[in-house]
Design an enzyme around this catalytic site. Structure first.
Site: not given
Length: 336
Positions: A233, A278
């Site tokens: 990611s 996140k």
């Protein structure tokens, strides 16, 4: 006796609660790193053999922390914290698969994301690349015709600039037909013909049976200096850092931008997991703007931290343009 009778169950519960692990893990905000900055004295994205332009501000990649081996009290405490989510351990570590194997797979995903990020940025910046044969599958149509290290110059008359050119040309060929391929081995060029087979998934499309390695044609070298990070990611943020370092102007105008997203060599941004954690990590670190893969927008807007602006991106190009538009005060695609 009454007090003793009441104390024993409490003691047993306390011992069991602290000693017995539960089949759950806690997911939460993980470390976040400025891809324009340094870690342990090294540039996170280190560019050699090419002019590097000044940068400022932050383009932070974000991660998710995983806490395993929890006892009952720890699991309950993290759940009550509100910054963590409790998930069945099997969702992170599949039954029957050793944890070391899962970690190794995540590390390989991270290495692949580094390679994809470099290629995506170089394609965006119009840096020329070369495409070489990396491996030839046994019993494949290319076996004995193409060799490891052959540079592919054209396939079926189509010039090869990127790996996708080879894939598209081969797929367009009818199985059983001879496809001319111009290759360079050392300083010598030659034309060879491969009778393509049929793809296992689609018998109407051609199949060559090779894996490809795409590299910069120039001497530019890029190193990504982050250890002990797994998963794919970070790709988008690595690409943006490389674009910022290799082009004039400051991509984020010196502001604190964070984000996430996988990326492929063509610059397409893909979805990731754990985006709510996140975003928390990014906001706590000081980010005001967060780049969100388009397919994660629905999830992201449900738990957006206060003060964090979400920007929807689906390609590296759209991410670069959105950052430029933010600098110019223009409206950008959002998840809201």
């Amino acid at each position: 006796m009454t007090l003793l009778a009441a104390f024993v169950p409490v003691l047993v519960l306390g011992v069991a609660g602290s000693a017995v692990t539960v089949p759950f893990v806690a997911l939460g905000p993980g470390p976040t790193f400025n891809t324009l900055g340094e870690v342990e004295g090294k540039q996170v994205v280190d560019v050699q053999n090419a002019p590097v332009q000044p940068t400022s501000g932050n383009l932070n990649m974000t991660t998710v922390s995983v806490r395993d081996g929890l006892n009952i009290f720890e699991a309950f405490g993290l759940w009550a914290d509100g910054r963590y989510g409790i998930r069945p351990r099997s969702e992170v570590y599949p039954p029957g698969v050793p944890r070391e194997q899962v970690d190794k797979s995540n590390q390989q995903d991270f290495k692949n994301s580094e390679s994809n990020a470099e290629l995506a940025a170089l394609h965006y910046l119009k840096y020329p690349t070369v495409v070489k044969v990396q491996t030839v599958t046994d019993n494949s149509p290319a076996k004995g015709v193409l060799q490891t290290g052959d540079e592919l110059l054209s396939v079926a008359g189509r010039p090869v600039g990127i790996a996708a050119d080879v894939v598209d040309a081969v797929r367009a060929a009818a199985p059983g037909t001879g496809v001319p391929i111009v290759v360079r081995c050392g300083d010598a060029e030659q034309t060879v013909t491969v009778t393509v087979g049929a793809q296992p998934q689609d018998k109407t499309k051609g199949y060559l049976g090779v894996s490809l390695d795409e590299q910069p044609r120039s001497a530019i070298k890029v190193a990504f200096n982050l250890a002990d990070i797994g998963g794919p990611s970070a790709g988008l943020m690595f690409s943006l850092a490389l674009v910022d370092k290799l082009s004039t102007g400051k991509l984020n105008d010196g502001k604190f931008v964070a984000g996430t997203g996988t990326i492929d060599p063509d610059g397409k941004v893909g979805p990731i997991g754990g985006i709510q954690y996140k975003m928390i990590a990014a906001r706590e670190a000081g980010a005001q703007t967060f780049l969100v893969p388009a397919d994660n927008c629905s999830e992201a807007r449900q738990r957006t931290p206060a003060g964090l602006k979400l920007v929807k991106v689906d390609t590296l190009t759209s991410a670069v343009h959105s950052l430029e538009d933010l600098t110019a005060g223009k409206t950008v695609p959002s998840c809201g």
